[in-house]
Design a protein around this motif. Structure first.
Motif, PDB file in Angstrom:
ATOM      1  N   GLN A 563       0.860  -1.175   0.000  1.00 37.15           N
ATOM      2  CA  GLN A 563       0.000   0.000   0.000  1.00 37.15           C
ATOM      3  C   GLN A 563       0.899   1.228   0.000  1.00 37.15           C
ATOM      4  O   GLN A 563       1.861   1.317   0.751  1.00 37.15           O
ATOM      5  N   VAL A 564       0.622   2.147  -0.857  1.00 37.76           N
ATOM      6  CA  VAL A 564       1.421   3.365  -0.930  1.00 37.76           C
ATOM      7  C   VAL A 564       0.540   4.544  -0.563  1.00 37.76           C
ATOM      8  O   VAL A 564      -0.544   4.710  -1.110  1.00 37.76           O
ATOM      9  N   VAL A 565       1.002   5.347   0.359  1.00 39.24           N
ATOM     10  CA  VAL A 565       0.240   6.528   0.746  1.00 39.24           C
ATOM     11  C   VAL A 565       1.175   7.725   0.832  1.00 39.24           C
ATOM     12  O   VAL A 565       2.359   7.592   1.143  1.00 39.24           O
ATOM     13  N   GLU A 566       0.644   8.878   0.554  1.00 39.50           N
ATOM     14  CA  GLU A 566       1.423  10.090   0.716  1.00 39.50           C
ATOM     15  C   GLU A 566       1.486  10.455   2.185  1.00 39.50           C
ATOM     16  O   GLU A 566       0.500  10.347   2.917  1.00 39.50           O
ATOM     17  N   THR A 567       2.666  10.850   2.624  1.00 41.00           N
ATOM     18  CA  THR A 567       2.857  11.184   4.022  1.00 41.00           C
ATOM     19  C   THR A 567       3.120  12.675   4.164  1.00 41.00           C
ATOM     20  O   THR A 567       4.123  13.180   3.650  1.00 41.00           O
ATOM     21  N   PRO A 568       2.235  13.403   4.839  1.00 40.65           N
ATOM     22  CA  PRO A 568       2.434  14.846   5.012  1.00 40.65           C
ATOM     23  C   PRO A 568       3.776  15.139   5.674  1.00 40.65           C
ATOM     24  O   PRO A 568       4.142  14.498   6.664  1.00 40.65           O
ATOM     25  N   GLY A 569       4.521  16.061   5.117  1.00 40.29           N
ATOM     26  CA  GLY A 569       5.791  16.435   5.698  1.00 40.29           C
ATOM     27  C   GLY A 569       6.951  15.589   5.233  1.00 40.29           C
ATOM     28  O   GLY A 569       8.099  15.904   5.509  1.00 40.29           O
ATOM     29  N   ALA A 570       6.685  14.470   4.556  1.00 45.26           N
ATOM     30  CA  ALA A 570       7.759  13.615   4.068  1.00 45.26           C
ATOM     31  C   ALA A 570       8.141  14.045   2.668  1.00 45.26           C
ATOM     32  O   ALA A 570       7.385  14.689   1.965  1.00 45.26           O
ATOM     33  N   THR A 571       9.358  13.670   2.257  1.00 42.13           N
ATOM     34  CA  THR A 571       9.835  14.063   0.946  1.00 42.13           C
ATOM     35  C   THR A 571       9.370  13.108  -0.138  1.00 42.13           C
ATOM     36  O   THR A 571       9.647  13.330  -1.309  1.00 42.13           O
ATOM     37  N   GLY A 572       8.704  12.036   0.223  1.00 40.56           N
ATOM     38  CA  GLY A 572       8.216  11.081  -0.757  1.00 40.56           C
ATOM     39  C   GLY A 572       6.942  10.430  -0.274  1.00 40.56           C
ATOM     40  O   GLY A 572       6.209  10.991   0.542  1.00 40.56           O
ATOM     41  N   GLU A 573       6.679   9.245  -0.776  1.00 35.73           N
ATOM     42  CA  GLU A 573       5.504   8.480  -0.376  1.00 35.73           C
ATOM     43  C   GLU A 573       5.930   7.340   0.529  1.00 35.73           C
ATOM     44  O   GLU A 573       7.027   6.800   0.395  1.00 35.73           O
ATOM     45  N   THR A 574       5.064   6.997   1.456  1.00 36.49           N
ATOM     46  CA  THR A 574       5.381   5.947   2.419  1.00 36.49           C
ATOM     47  C   THR A 574       4.655   4.665   2.067  1.00 36.49           C
ATOM     48  O   THR A 574       3.441   4.677   1.861  1.00 36.49           O
ATOM     49  N   ILE A 575       5.391   3.589   1.998  1.00 35.66           N
ATOM     50  CA  ILE A 575       4.782   2.272   1.816  1.00 35.66           C
ATOM     51  C   ILE A 575       4.384   1.767   3.194  1.00 35.66           C
ATOM     52  O   ILE A 575       5.219   1.690   4.101  1.00 35.66           O
ATOM     53  N   LYS A 576       3.125   1.447   3.338  1.00 40.24           N
ATOM     54  CA  LYS A 576       2.634   0.987   4.636  1.00 40.24           C
ATOM     55  C   LYS A 576       2.090  -0.433   4.542  1.00 40.24           C
ATOM     56  O   LYS A 576       1.567  -0.844   3.510  1.00 40.24           O
ATOM     57  N   ALA A 577       2.200  -1.163   5.654  1.00 41.77           N
ATOM     58  CA  ALA A 577       1.638  -2.508   5.738  1.00 41.77           C
ATOM     59  C   ALA A 577       0.167  -2.415   6.084  1.00 41.77           C
ATOM     60  O   ALA A 577      -0.210  -1.738   7.036  1.00 41.77           O
ATOM     61  N   ILE A 578      -0.653  -3.078   5.311  1.00 45.22           N
ATOM     62  CA  ILE A 578      -2.079  -3.078   5.611  1.00 45.22           C
ATOM     63  C   ILE A 578      -2.389  -4.065   6.724  1.00 45.22           C
ATOM     64  O   ILE A 578      -3.337  -3.895   7.478  1.00 45.22           O
ATOM     65  N   MET A 579      -1.567  -5.125   6.844  1.00 45.21           N
ATOM     66  CA  MET A 579      -1.778  -6.121   7.893  1.00 45.21           C
ATOM     67  C   MET A 579      -0.464  -6.477   8.563  1.00 45.21           C
ATOM     68  O   MET A 579       0.611  -6.070   8.106  1.00 45.21           O
ATOM     69  N   ALA A 580      -0.531  -7.214   9.649  1.00 48.86           N
ATOM     70  CA  ALA A 580       0.635  -7.448  10.494  1.00 48.86           C
ATOM     71  C   ALA A 580       1.593  -8.482   9.911  1.00 48.86           C
ATOM     72  O   ALA A 580       1.206  -9.352   9.141  1.00 48.86           O
ATOM     73  N   GLY A 581       2.851  -8.385  10.309  1.00 53.08           N
ATOM     74  CA  GLY A 581       3.858  -9.329   9.860  1.00 53.08           C
ATOM     75  C   GLY A 581       5.201  -9.031  10.497  1.00 53.08           C
ATOM     76  O   GLY A 581       5.309  -8.267  11.446  1.00 53.08           O
ATOM     77  N   THR A 582       6.256  -9.619   9.945  1.00 54.39           N
ATOM     78  CA  THR A 582       7.624  -9.388  10.383  1.00 54.39           C
ATOM     79  C   THR A 582       8.434  -8.920   9.185  1.00 54.39           C
ATOM     80  O   THR A 582       8.401  -9.557   8.132  1.00 54.39           O
ATOM     81  N   TYR A 583       9.141  -7.834   9.338  1.00 53.23           N
ATOM     82  CA  TYR A 583       9.917  -7.264   8.243  1.00 53.23           C
ATOM     83  C   TYR A 583      11.267  -7.949   8.124  1.00 53.23           C
ATOM     84  O   TYR A 583      11.971  -8.143   9.115  1.00 53.23           O
ATOM     85  N   TYR A 584      11.628  -8.320   6.910  1.00 48.59           N
ATOM     86  CA  TYR A 584      12.966  -8.826   6.630  1.00 48.59           C
ATOM     87  C   TYR A 584      13.516  -8.097   5.414  1.00 48.59           C
ATOM     88  O   TYR A 584      12.793  -7.798   4.461  1.00 48.59           O
TER      89      TYR A 584
END
Length: 650
Positions: A563-584
């Protein structure tokens, strides 16, 4: 009246606690009573396989191989058996033939006498390598009919499956009724047909969920089955097997002899009755009888997990709709029996359909793989238009799925980044099956005994006992407390989790699961455009041990768009997790990171892994972009909505 001997397999030490305790039985729990169980006079003891392997590593911080060796040392009179998922071994995907063969050889060497080998789709191709390996190494190969009901599952079809397995050389055949839906009439008809068309000993394995198991056993045995699966009463009923005491009483009034030590059974029963409160705490049992299972056929506590899952998505009111959708999805997919891994495939898709408000708007990679034939041949043909809908221009495969897998043994040992953590060959096998899970266990084991964090299972019990609220645990340091039970229960775990665990989100108890298990729901498409995610002399015989084995590796799993969303104040777009998991950062703990800050990647290029319930989801770039910042460390837990990285379109 001529008497006949009825053989009984005890499932207390495997399926019993897997069904009722979420597989949380410790090795000490077993060793403290195994000598008494061994003198009962059972035909065999089911003690290993299924969910027990990775739960030992993941939650109990125990070595499953050492558990098996200890049981074998103490159980000197009763054959030991395990549940083997065919080409899936004890995992949730197909593994290469060399790993399968070495696992079977090593398991037999360490104490397994009988291998019950099943495939979720009853695809004989997925059983062939395992059965031949069991026979080659001198153990008893028990084939399996994964039982379900549908227009495609006739008595004639099951007989066909059985004949195919007999041709592979099985020593006996088990009718595996994982959902508890085998009626006494069907039990009699199926066993009678199998006895008429084959010359193979037959065993019945039923769960008590619908209330028909005892009568199915009685009529099946009268029709010619020679063995049944039971558990002691304190570990029986509900989604477990029927109680051995009940079946003993029933058959004692017939021409069948059940030669068991009733005093020993009582001692074992009392032992587990005392132990149950501390091991099943907070999970609770499902209602003793669940008649709805005759419709949706969902095994065990999968319904509880549906409830938990939907509650986490603020959609608990859609539970009934999700259960109804399971039936529709199962028909779309060619009526697969609902057992690992197909129960997760069907259940995951059903929930996604309900959550998305549109059927197949979101499609997990596992469903695509199933439709493509990568899990095997569906019981009924899948409609061409549905294949097109799911696969697009891709074509299903016609060959055995494992034919596409390369040998992993030759390069396994040198693939491990911290070889000093490896004690023996069994460690390498464990790593090959579950790289991340095994490595976490190895690192934990390497700590001095007094410095080891509590196991996830112990933390889980503490949460339940103290009824910790999320607000009380927000400052918990996962680095010092050990890996918390974010992934909860295993794929074959039938027991439900109560509301305490459902609400303990601050302890990462928020993994979205279907059957405490397999399938990654950590990411959905953010653009909403339909993007994707097997009559001998005796049933068991003593067998000679084989020599041990050697090494193995792992491949990344399904790809999914973030999921990609624009983040206010950020210089780009933030990829966010829609559901839970473990990042590798990459496909396994030894690989170079997929991306680093400053990298420019193409659309669809892998950028990270999100692991949920033991499957690795390869996350792809949604479009050509530059990686501005990675917001997580390797192994960090992510919850719904957590940002993964900041990107910038190029």
């Amino acid at each position: 009246m001529e008497s006949k001997v009825l053989r009984i397999t005890d499932t207390t030490l495997r399926d019993g606690h897997q069904s009722l305790w979420a597989t949380r039985m410790r090795t000490k729990d077993i060793i403290d009573i195994i000598d008494v169980i061994d003198r009962v006079g059972y035909y065999s003891l089911e003690v290993w396989g299924g969910a027990t392997f990775d739960v030992c590593l993941r939650f109990l911080r125990e070595n499953p191989w050492e558990r098996l060796r200890q049981i074998k040392t103490h159980a000197k009179h009763t054959p030991l058996q395990m549940l083997l998922r065919g080409q899936n071994i004890v995992g949730y995907k197909n593994y290469p033939d060399d790993l399968l063969d070495r696992f079977i050889q090593t398991a037999h060497h360490n104490g397994i006498d009988i291998f019950r080998v099943f495939d979720a789709l009853n695809d004989t191709r997925n059983l062939e390598a395992a059965i031949k390996s069991v026979k080659r190494h001198g153990a008893h190969a028990q084939g399996v009919l994964s039982y379900t009901t549908s227009p495609a599952h006739t008595v004639e079809k099951y007989v066909q499956y059985a004949k195919e397995q007999v041709q592979l050389g099985i020593d006996s055949l088990c009718i595996k009724d994982m959902a508890g839906i085998l009626s006494p009439v069907q039990s009699k008809q199926l066993v009678s047909a199998l006895r008429k068309e084959t010359d193979i000993p037959i065993q019945l394995h039923c769960h008590a969920t619908s209330g028909m198991a005892e009568t199915a056993y009685l009529d099946g045995v009268r029709a010619g089955a020679g063995a049944i699966d039971c558990a002691v009463a304190s570990m029986a009923g509900f989604s477990s097997q029927p109680p051995v005491q009940t079946m003993h009483a029933i058959f004692s009034e017939t021409e069948y002899e059940v030669n068991l030590d009733k005093d020993a059974i009582r001692e074992v029963d009392r032992y587990f009755a005392r132990l149950t409160p501390s091991r099943s705490k907070g999970r609770g049992y499902e209602p003793p009888i669940d008649a709805e299972i005759l419709i949706h056929q969902i095994p065990g506590g999968m319904i509880s997990n549906f409830r938990s899952q939907l509650e986490q998505q603020d959609a608990l009111d859609k539970l009934e709709e999700a259960l109804e959708e399971v039936t529709r999805v199962r028909e779309d997919l060619g009526f697969p029996p609902l057992v690992t891994p197909t129960s997760q495939i069907v259940g995951t898709q059903a929930v996604m359909n309900v959550l998305a408000g549109e059927r197949y708007k979101l499609v997990p990679q596992e469903v695509k793989n199933y439709v493509k034939g990568m899990y095997g041949r569906s019981p009924a043909p899948i409609k061409p238009e549905f294949i097109k809908k799911i696969l697009g221009d891709e074509k299903p495969i016609e060959h055995r799925p494992a034919d596409d897998l390369k040998s992993v043994l030759p390069n396994a040992a040198k693939s491990i980044s911290q070889p000093e953590l490896i004690h023996d060959e069994e460690d390498i096998l464990s790593w090959c099956l579950f790289p991340e899970i095994a490595m976490e266990f190895f690192k934990w084991r390497a700590l001095p005994e007094g410095e080891r964090p509590k196991s996830p299972a112990d933390v889980e019990i503490e949460v339940l006992e103290q009824k910790i609220k999320p607000a009380d645990t927000e400052t918990t340091d996962k680095k010092t407390t050990g890996q918390l039970p974010d992934q909860m229960l295993h794929a074959d775990d039938y027991a439900g989790i109560n509301s305490i665990l459902d609400k303990a989100s601050a302890l990462q108890l928020n993994e979205l699961v279907i059957r405490k298990g397999d399938f990654n729901l950590s990411l959905l498409s953010g653009n909403g455009n339909g993007s994707t995610m097997s009559h001998k002399q005796a049933l068991w015989e003593s067998t000679a041990s084989a020599t041990p084995a050697k090494p193995i590796s792992e491949e990344p799993r399904s790809a999914a768009p973030p999921q990609v969303v624009e983040t206010p104040g950020a210089t780009g777009e933030t990829i966010k997790a829609i559901m839970a998991g473990t990042y590798y950062k990459a496909a396994n703990e030894n690989s170079e990171p997929f991306v680093k800050p400053g990298d420019i990647v193409e659309s669809g290029q892998p950028i990270c892994i999100l692991e949920a319930m033991k499957l690795f989801n390869e996350i792809q770039a949604p479009f050509a972009c530059k990686i501005i910042k990675i917001l997580l460390e390797n192994g960090d837990k992510v919850k719904k909505g957590d940002p993964l990285m900041i990107i910038e379109k190029v």
